[in-house]
Design a protein around this motif. Structure first.
Motif, mmCIF file in Angstrom:
data_model
loop_
_atom_site.group_PDB
_atom_site.id
_atom_site.type_symbol
_atom_site.label_atom_id
_atom_site.label_comp_id
_atom_site.label_asym_id
_atom_site.label_seq_id
_atom_site.Cartn_x
_atom_site.Cartn_y
_atom_site.Cartn_z
ATOM 1 N N GLY A 1 2.248 21.324 13.503
ATOM 2 C CA GLY A 1 3.033 20.358 14.244
ATOM 3 C C GLY A 1 4.259 19.877 13.498
ATOM 4 N N ALA A 2 5.154 19.258 14.227
ATOM 5 C CA ALA A 2 6.343 18.617 13.684
ATOM 6 C C ALA A 2 6.478 17.261 14.365
ATOM 7 N N ALA A 3 7.176 16.336 13.724
ATOM 8 C CA ALA A 3 7.252 14.993 14.291
ATOM 9 C C ALA A 3 8.506 14.270 13.803
ATOM 10 N N VAL A 4 8.941 13.349 14.633
ATOM 11 C CA VAL A 4 9.968 12.375 14.250
ATOM 12 C C VAL A 4 9.247 11.068 13.970
ATOM 13 N N GLY A 5 9.509 10.473 12.821
ATOM 14 C CA GLY A 5 8.834 9.243 12.433
ATOM 15 C C GLY A 5 9.773 8.053 12.409
ATOM 16 N N TRP A 6 9.228 6.894 12.716
ATOM 17 C CA TRP A 6 9.980 5.638 12.703
ATOM 18 C C TRP A 6 9.100 4.564 12.079
ATOM 19 N N ALA A 7 9.612 3.885 11.062
ATOM 20 C CA ALA A 7 8.853 2.841 10.359
ATOM 21 C C ALA A 7 9.552 1.501 10.562
ATOM 22 N N PRO A 8 9.217 0.768 11.632
ATOM 23 C CA PRO A 8 9.944 -0.466 11.947
ATOM 24 C C PRO A 8 9.523 -1.684 11.128
ATOM 25 N N ILE A 9 8.358 -1.610 10.464
ATOM 26 C CA ILE A 9 7.813 -2.804 9.801
ATOM 27 C C ILE A 9 7.563 -2.517 8.327
ATOM 28 N N TYR A 10 8.106 -3.359 7.472
ATOM 29 C CA TYR A 10 7.793 -3.350 6.039
ATOM 30 C C TYR A 10 7.261 -4.731 5.695
ATOM 31 N N GLY A 11 6.109 -4.790 5.015
ATOM 32 C CA GLY A 11 5.529 -6.092 4.721
ATOM 33 C C GLY A 11 4.764 -6.124 3.426
ATOM 34 N N LEU B 1 1.177 -8.036 1.547
ATOM 35 C CA LEU B 1 -0.080 -8.742 1.770
ATOM 36 C C LEU B 1 -0.608 -9.211 0.420
ATOM 37 N N SER B 2 -0.855 -10.516 0.306
ATOM 38 C CA SER B 2 -1.352 -11.082 -0.944
ATOM 39 C C SER B 2 -2.878 -11.042 -0.944
ATOM 40 N N LEU B 3 -3.445 -10.478 -2.008
ATOM 41 C CA LEU B 3 -4.892 -10.390 -2.160
ATOM 42 C C LEU B 3 -5.360 -11.399 -3.200
ATOM 43 N N PHE B 4 -6.114 -12.383 -2.756
ATOM 44 C CA PHE B 4 -6.701 -13.394 -3.642
ATOM 45 C C PHE B 4 -5.653 -14.149 -4.459
ATOM 46 N N GLY B 5 -4.427 -14.207 -3.945
ATOM 47 C CA GLY B 5 -3.381 -14.970 -4.594
ATOM 48 C C GLY B 5 -2.827 -14.378 -5.865
ATOM 49 N N SER B 6 -3.280 -13.145 -6.236
ATOM 50 C CA SER B 6 -2.818 -12.565 -7.497
ATOM 51 C C SER B 6 -2.151 -11.204 -7.294
ATOM 52 N N GLU B 7 -2.779 -10.327 -6.513
ATOM 53 C CA GLU B 7 -2.233 -9.004 -6.281
ATOM 54 C C GLU B 7 -1.498 -8.963 -4.940
ATOM 55 N N THR B 8 -0.391 -8.242 -4.896
ATOM 56 C CA THR B 8 0.392 -8.095 -3.669
ATOM 57 C C THR B 8 0.461 -6.618 -3.291
ATOM 58 N N VAL B 9 0.060 -6.310 -2.080
ATOM 59 C CA VAL B 9 0.101 -4.941 -1.571
ATOM 60 C C VAL B 9 1.305 -4.799 -0.651
ATOM 61 N N HIS B 10 2.142 -3.814 -0.939
ATOM 62 C CA HIS B 10 3.305 -3.532 -0.104
ATOM 63 C C HIS B 10 2.950 -2.385 0.844
ATOM 64 N N PHE B 11 3.370 -2.492 2.084
ATOM 65 C CA PHE B 11 3.034 -1.472 3.073
ATOM 66 C C PHE B 11 4.154 -1.360 4.095
ATOM 67 N N ASP B 12 4.181 -0.241 4.798
ATOM 68 C CA ASP B 12 4.999 -0.140 5.998
ATOM 69 C C ASP B 12 4.171 0.495 7.114
ATOM 70 N N THR B 13 4.501 0.147 8.330
ATOM 71 C CA THR B 13 3.831 0.658 9.521
ATOM 72 C C THR B 13 4.750 1.651 10.209
ATOM 73 N N TYR B 14 4.213 2.806 10.573
ATOM 74 C CA TYR B 14 5.059 3.852 11.160
ATOM 75 C C TYR B 14 4.491 4.347 12.480
ATOM 76 N N LEU B 15 5.379 4.882 13.292
ATOM 77 C CA LEU B 15 5.043 5.588 14.521
ATOM 78 C C LEU B 15 5.655 6.972 14.425
#
Length: 221
Positions: free
Chosen positions: A116-126, A128-142
């Motif tokens: 397969g082949a695909a066109v991707g779009w990632a509209p959200i970058y955010g 998330l703080s875990l237990f007030g110490s670690e921060t996880v960076h993520f993006d959501t894609y379609l």
């Protein structure tokens, strides 16, 4: 008296502001991890969900070129095996039993290879703080694009199984979790739709799958 009261209120407000916990401060909004202009390589696995006849487990590779921070072009290939789906039962005149594979040779959904082949779009970058110490960076894609499927199926009850190619399409939604600037964990779900053929009759087949894996970024800064 009024001046003294105003001074007391101002002093209390300044003290409350000084005592704000660090986790209560607003997050920094700048994007820390960048994918624009980079090439992504992902060994991936998938498992289909809710299959009426065959559950497909696949492994393969995805290559993706990120045009900028939001848009990308990708291609993937998967090879897999199909197992009899547990919820299926074959019923006779007196009792029901778990099906043997040969009894389902005319049933759709036994997939062997996917390209397969695909066109991707990632509209959200955010973040998330875990237990007030670690921060996880993520993006959501379609992503969405065409898919070429090889299915193993018998054309009728009296014939042996044979391979056939079919065209279809895939739509996916998922997330990238950034571990480092070059390494990510990916997870998502996708809906595969392709043109099936059962006992000489054409019909539309669907497979819902979970996809996961790790990915590396190359190039860029």
């Amino acid at each position: 008296m009024k001046r003294l009261l105003a001074a007391f209120v101002l002093l209390a407000a300044m003290q409350a502001r000084a005592e704000v916990a660090p986790n209560a401060l607003p997050p920094v909004s700048a994007q820390l991890f960048h994918i624009g202009g980079r090439f992504e390589l992902q060994p991936m696995f998938s498992v289909s969900l809710g299959d009426p006849f065959w559950r497909t487990i696949g492994m393969g590779l995805r290559a993706e070129q990120h045009l900028d921070e939001r848009w990308s072009l990708s291609a993937h290939m998967l090879g897999g095996i199909s197992l009899v789906s547990a919820p299926v039962e074959v019923c006779g005149s007196s009792a029901c039993s778990a099906p043997a594979g040969e009894k389902l040779r005319g049933a759709p959904g036994k997939l062997q290879m996917l390209f397969g082949a695909a066109v991707g779009w990632a509209p959200i970058y955010g973040k998330l703080s875990l237990f007030g110490s670690e921060t996880v960076h993520f993006d959501t894609y379609l992503s969405a694009g065409p898919e070429l499927v090889r299915e193993i199926i018998a054309p009728d009850a009296a014939s042996a199984e044979a391979g056939r190619w079919a065209m279809g399409g895939r739509v996916s939604i998922g997330e990238r979790l950034f571990v480092t600037d070059r390494f990510m964990v990916r997870a998502g779900v996708s809906e595969l739709i392709y043109a099936g053929r059962v006992r000489g009759q054409g019909e539309i087949e669907r497979k819902l799958s979970f996809e996961g894996g790790v990915a590396w970024l190359f190039g860029g800064r």
